[in-house]
Enzyme design. Structure first.
Site, mmCIF file in Angstrom:
data_model
loop_
_atom_site.group_PDB
_atom_site.id
_atom_site.type_symbol
_atom_site.label_atom_id
_atom_site.label_comp_id
_atom_site.label_asym_id
_atom_site.label_seq_id
_atom_site.Cartn_x
_atom_site.Cartn_y
_atom_site.Cartn_z
ATOM 1 N N HIS A 111 15.677 -1.310 -2.803
ATOM 2 C CA HIS A 111 14.838 -2.047 -1.845
ATOM 3 C C HIS A 111 13.760 -1.279 -1.323
ATOM 4 O O HIS A 111 13.828 -0.149 -1.318
ATOM 5 C CB HIS A 111 16.146 -2.500 -0.755
ATOM 6 N N ASP A 188 22.389 3.038 0.407
ATOM 7 C CA ASP A 188 22.162 1.960 1.176
ATOM 8 C C ASP A 188 23.075 0.746 0.779
ATOM 9 O O ASP A 188 23.314 0.329 -0.118
ATOM 10 C CB ASP A 188 20.612 1.327 0.480
ATOM 11 N N LYS A 214 23.263 -9.409 8.054
ATOM 12 C CA LYS A 214 23.825 -9.926 6.609
ATOM 13 C C LYS A 214 25.268 -9.816 6.725
ATOM 14 O O LYS A 214 25.714 -10.199 5.646
ATOM 15 C CB LYS A 214 23.361 -8.592 5.786
HETATM 16 C C1 LIG Z 1 19.750 -3.588 -0.550
HETATM 17 C C2 LIG Z 1 19.117 -3.569 0.690
HETATM 18 N N1 LIG Z 1 18.579 -2.557 1.544
HETATM 19 C C3 LIG Z 1 17.880 -2.648 2.727
HETATM 20 C C4 LIG Z 1 17.725 -3.811 3.212
HETATM 21 C C5 LIG Z 1 17.122 -3.828 4.692
HETATM 22 O O1 LIG Z 1 17.697 -4.455 5.692
HETATM 23 P P1 LIG Z 1 17.011 -4.963 7.003
HETATM 24 O O2 LIG Z 1 16.065 -5.673 6.584
HETATM 25 O O3 LIG Z 1 18.219 -5.240 7.727
HETATM 26 O O4 LIG Z 1 16.616 -3.413 7.789
HETATM 27 C C6 LIG Z 1 18.144 -5.111 2.670
HETATM 28 C C7 LIG Z 1 17.845 -6.135 3.253
HETATM 29 O O5 LIG Z 1 16.768 -6.740 3.074
HETATM 30 C C8 LIG Z 1 18.737 -4.887 1.447
HETATM 31 O O6 LIG Z 1 18.833 -6.146 0.796
#
Ligand SMILES: Cc1ncc(COP(=O)(O)O)c(C=O)c1O
Ligand SMILES: Cc1ncc(COP(=O)(O)O)c(C=O)c1O
Lengths: 395, 142, 395, 142
Positions: A111, A188, A214
């Site tokens: 991500h 992550d 989430k």
């Molecule tokens: C795999 C992954 N990592 C990191 C994130 C980032 O999370 P957040 O948007 O809650 O900071 C997300 C969500 O969008 C994600 O799906």
């Protein structure tokens, strides 16, 4: 079966975008309202009763969330969310320990929130980003990890579950190998924590990041787990109230972890709501959640594969994420058919542009299943897939 | 005022104004531990000397509110001359009493018993335990 | 008069710790519940209706909060809170623009959250922290500011309202002088935004930071205001989802402000609740709030000055904060008398150790008044002051 | 399906499959502006050539969904030959229509009128305005 716990679902929509953010059960809002209505004051500093209660509730949440991933209490830092957590790892640990010529291993499945912080470290420290080659299917394998491992590797930064493909990375073995080579591993877990049991002691990861929103929890809070010695060896990246011991005009001393990473007034209501969310998930059972999602996903995949003109990118994925496109239909166009039918899903690059490029697309559609989804949701979804294909096929 | 009188017993205020065993010594036979509560300025150092499993001496120094400073003095008297294992039991029992949990009322805790009123002021638990935590740490590995 | 809007006050307590965190009116919780119950999904990315609604609400909040301080919409960055905002200024603007030998002007009135970030900049960049001498009363004056201004000054970092003394800093003139010397000014408005009208265009500050939770809003959200050109000239300090344009494997481009500073999933419910809080305050009127607080404070001071054995540190302060001690009684001891009587106030260094040192104390008591307080609250408070003095006087 | 048919009119899909005025030119008399919506990949560049206050030519290129790409084509036809001031009025009117606000139905907007169905799909407003925003910026200061 769990639908009734989630007020948004009273609107009759079919919510298949839990990968972006899950819905929240009423009890989570109730816990936060209870805070705001009965003891909604600041923590750690007040010497009166309700401030003490707020502090106890805040710290009880830390204990509960630590238990959820089998961490020690002081290894749980509350943050603004997974993105913040991942940034702390890169900015505090990374900038201090990665040097010129060092290598950072990551994957095209990352991500943006796990990729960009390390891009920054690589730029600032003149280090090298090294990508694990993905299999044809788009998976990370231990062998491919070994193929890029070198004596220059300093950090491995990998997603536990891909937010586009839903694949579970073989982290146990990767972490084991990394540690044999004295390499630190940042995981992550934003897409893992909501969907599967995590045991940080067994996994033996050095850092692990995830978000409450989430996993049935509120917006505005997440967790950075770090091994105690590591967290204590790191410099804070935000300075201010509550994270210090002694403050002079020109110098200050800082508390131990987790406090040195929690500056100023924290998201108190959110931390308290997070505790309730974790309790909710545990009352169902993480294994049951995983099983439920897998059942729905398998049911959906089976149906999808029978539909002509549909491309599924991750038919063998082990979690509740379905990545697909409808041939000759731009995902944004398809999305409006779903929207019209009250089916909420995602179209785009899912904050994972490198992976969508790897797939050879500009965007994909993603349906993601969670505990409140049912077979009927899948049926509605499938109907919309067919409708979208047919509707755009007519032109 | 009954709650307040329960919290601030005469004996507490007496230890506050006339602390026993106060002042640190420069003797390598003592172990030392420092605990502070930065948000209110409580700051206590405790020294303990142990020989043959028995606490020979306890010293303390620091600043803080009356509950904090007096409890350092009371602690020093209570633990003096005790076996380390006995001291550990007393410390645990004291924590339980302070936090309003069940505790052994028959265990001899000396004047420390007067802190039972703290349980009604949860926000002051920290004050009443700072010195005891320092002692606990100082006795570790004895 | 406003008491009934604040559920915590149903418990019959006298809340005089609004300087730490204000209570929240029901409508703020209702706005957040409305989000969670009806459209509680992620923003900026979904192509379905409720995601679009969430996005619109989130951006409408930005517009409303911008209006509250007369900023342009794109000058408002949402953050985790004032402490985070102040850290962004120091870490992004400060580390990039302050160089060896440069001077940073601040004051002993600063909250740790405005002091420590600049201590870090000074250490990393070998710059010098320079303190404005305070008057006998503990005030910042324009003359004293001028006395430390030099051609090495790069940044001025000052609080708008002191959280211990309640003094309003003479920022208009200081900012004017700073700008004549091309010096950038960061304003800590955590204690100003809740209590007085702020117009960033008139004030002409470069940065201004505050938190929602001190102004009837939720925990977990704050604002960094920055002049557009400045924000756009600055590097983000957190990298990840949503703040980028194009992401490649080794490089990425970032959006313009405010988005480049808002990484990952933001505190959506909190931002929405913040909007309602601002609307609530504006419905009362900031001038009326200030007047109300001043009335209570003057009433309290008048009574306090008549009590023997009480020391008031800021009798001429212009906002609703009262700093005092009871002679020969440690503030923590006094606090338990207040607590017993249901009077909630603060004892300690209030995250402003340098100032408490300056006062020659280890800790002080602080009563802070807000819109929901009444003269009866002051009377109860005064009774407890006398009771504490008498109770400890007996030993 | 009426809503969908309202959104995806035949003429839209026709402009999508057979875009008019597509492809940029390397001519310094053109002004160029690039707008993108990174979250979905819409990415449109528009070129405009203005002389004597009149739009002589409009070119566009890019990628995106059918609403986005077709609207670039429709925009190019609609604005071609218009005075810049007329074009600005049309652009404003178009935005109002797309966002479901009041708009002047009598103003000649050519085929652009077929995008009125977008108002029922607020999540698609961005798609339908990317190309028009690029045109608006490109015409600025003419
Ligand atoms: C795999 C992954 N990592 C990191 C994130 C980032 O999370 P957040 O948007 O809650 O900071 C997300 C969500 O969008 C994600 O799906
Ligand atoms: C003057 C001042 N600045 C900064 C802060 C920090 O605000 P927060 O704790 O909301 O980050 C506070 C509040 O404690 C404050 O009073």
């Amino acid at each position: 079966m769990y639908k009734k716990d989630f007020p948004v679902l009273n609107k009759g929509i079919t919510y298949l975008d839990s990968g972006a953010s899950s819905l929240k059960p009423s009890i989570v809002m109730e816990a936060m309202n209870d805070y705001y209505n009965n003891y909604g004051v600041n923590v750690h500093r007040g010497v009166y009763e309700i401030s003490h209660i707020a502090t106890e509730m805040y710290e009880a949440a830390r204990e509960r969330v630590a238990g959820f991933i089998n961490a020690d209490t002081e290894e749980v830092v509350f943050t603004r969310g997974a993105s913040s957590s991942l940034n702390i790892v890169a900015s505090s640990y990374g900038l201090a320990n990665v040097n010129e010529g060092d290598e950072i291993i990551l994957s095209e499945l990352e991500h943006h929130s796990h990729l960009l912080p390390w891009q920054n470290v690589a730029k600032v420290k003149k280090a090298k980003l090294v990508y694990i080659p993905l299999t044809k299917e788009g998976r990370i394998t231990v062998d491919n990890f070994k193929s890029v491992l070198s004596d220059k590797t300093k950090v491995v930064a990998l997603t536990y579950v891909s937010n586009v493909m839903g694949y579970v990375s073989p982290l146990d073995e990767i972490i084991n190998i990394a540690h044999q080579n004295e390499i630190v591993v940042s995981v992550d877990a934003a897409q893992a924590a909501p969907h599967k049991k995590i045991d940080v002691k067994k996994l033996d990861c050095d850092f692990l990041s995830f978000s409450a929103h989430k996993m049935c929890g509120p917006t505005g809070v997440g967790v950075l787990y770090g091994k105690k010695e590591l967290l204590n060896s790191m410099d804070p990246i935000e300075f201010g109230g509550d994270m210090n011991d002694d403050v002079g005009l020109y110098d200050a001393t800082f508390k131990d972890a987790p406090y040195k990473f929690e500056t100023g007034t924290m998201p108190i209501a959110e931390v308290i709501g997070f505790k309730t969310a974790v309790e909710y998930l545990e009352s169902i059972g993480m294994d049951e959640i995983q099983r439920h999602e897998k059942t729905l996903r398998d049911y959906a995949v089976e149906k999808m594969l029978k539909i002509d003109g549909v491309k599924v990118y991750n038919k063998d994925s082990e979690t509740g994420i379905l990545a697909f496109n409808i041939e000759n239909v731009h995902p944004h166009d398809a999305a409006s058919v779903f929207d019209k039918n009250g089916v909420c899903l995602r179209a785009g690059h899912h904050c994972a542009q490198p992976l969508v490029n790897w797939l050879g697309e500009v965007a994909t559609l993603r349906a993601s299943f969670y505990i409140y989804n049912t077979k009927e949701d899948v049926d509605k979804f499938i109907e919309s897939v067919i409708e979208a294909r047919d509707f755009f096929g007519q032109f | 005022m009954s709650d307040l009188n329960n919290l601030y017993r005469q004996v507490i205020m007496d230890h506050y104004k006339n602390p026993r065993n106060k002042g640190l010594v420069g003797d390598a036979n003592y172990k030392k531990f420092h605990v502070k509560n930065p948000s209110c300025g409580d700051d206590i150092t405790v020294q303990t000397k142990v020989a043959d499993g028995t606490i020979q001496d306890v010293k303390h120094d620091g600043t803080g509110c009356s509950i904090c400073c007096s409890s350092a003095s009371v602690m020093s008297e209570t633990l003096m001359g005790k076996k380390v294992t006995e001291a550990e039991d007393i410390i645990d029992n004291y924590y339980n009493m302070i936090k309003g949990k069940e505790y052994d009322e028959d265990l001899d805790m000396g004047d420390a018993i007067v802190y039972s009123g703290v349980a009604n002021f949860p926000a002051r638990v920290k004050c009443a335990t700072v010195a005891w935590q320092a002692a606990e740490e100082s006795l570790k590995n004895e």
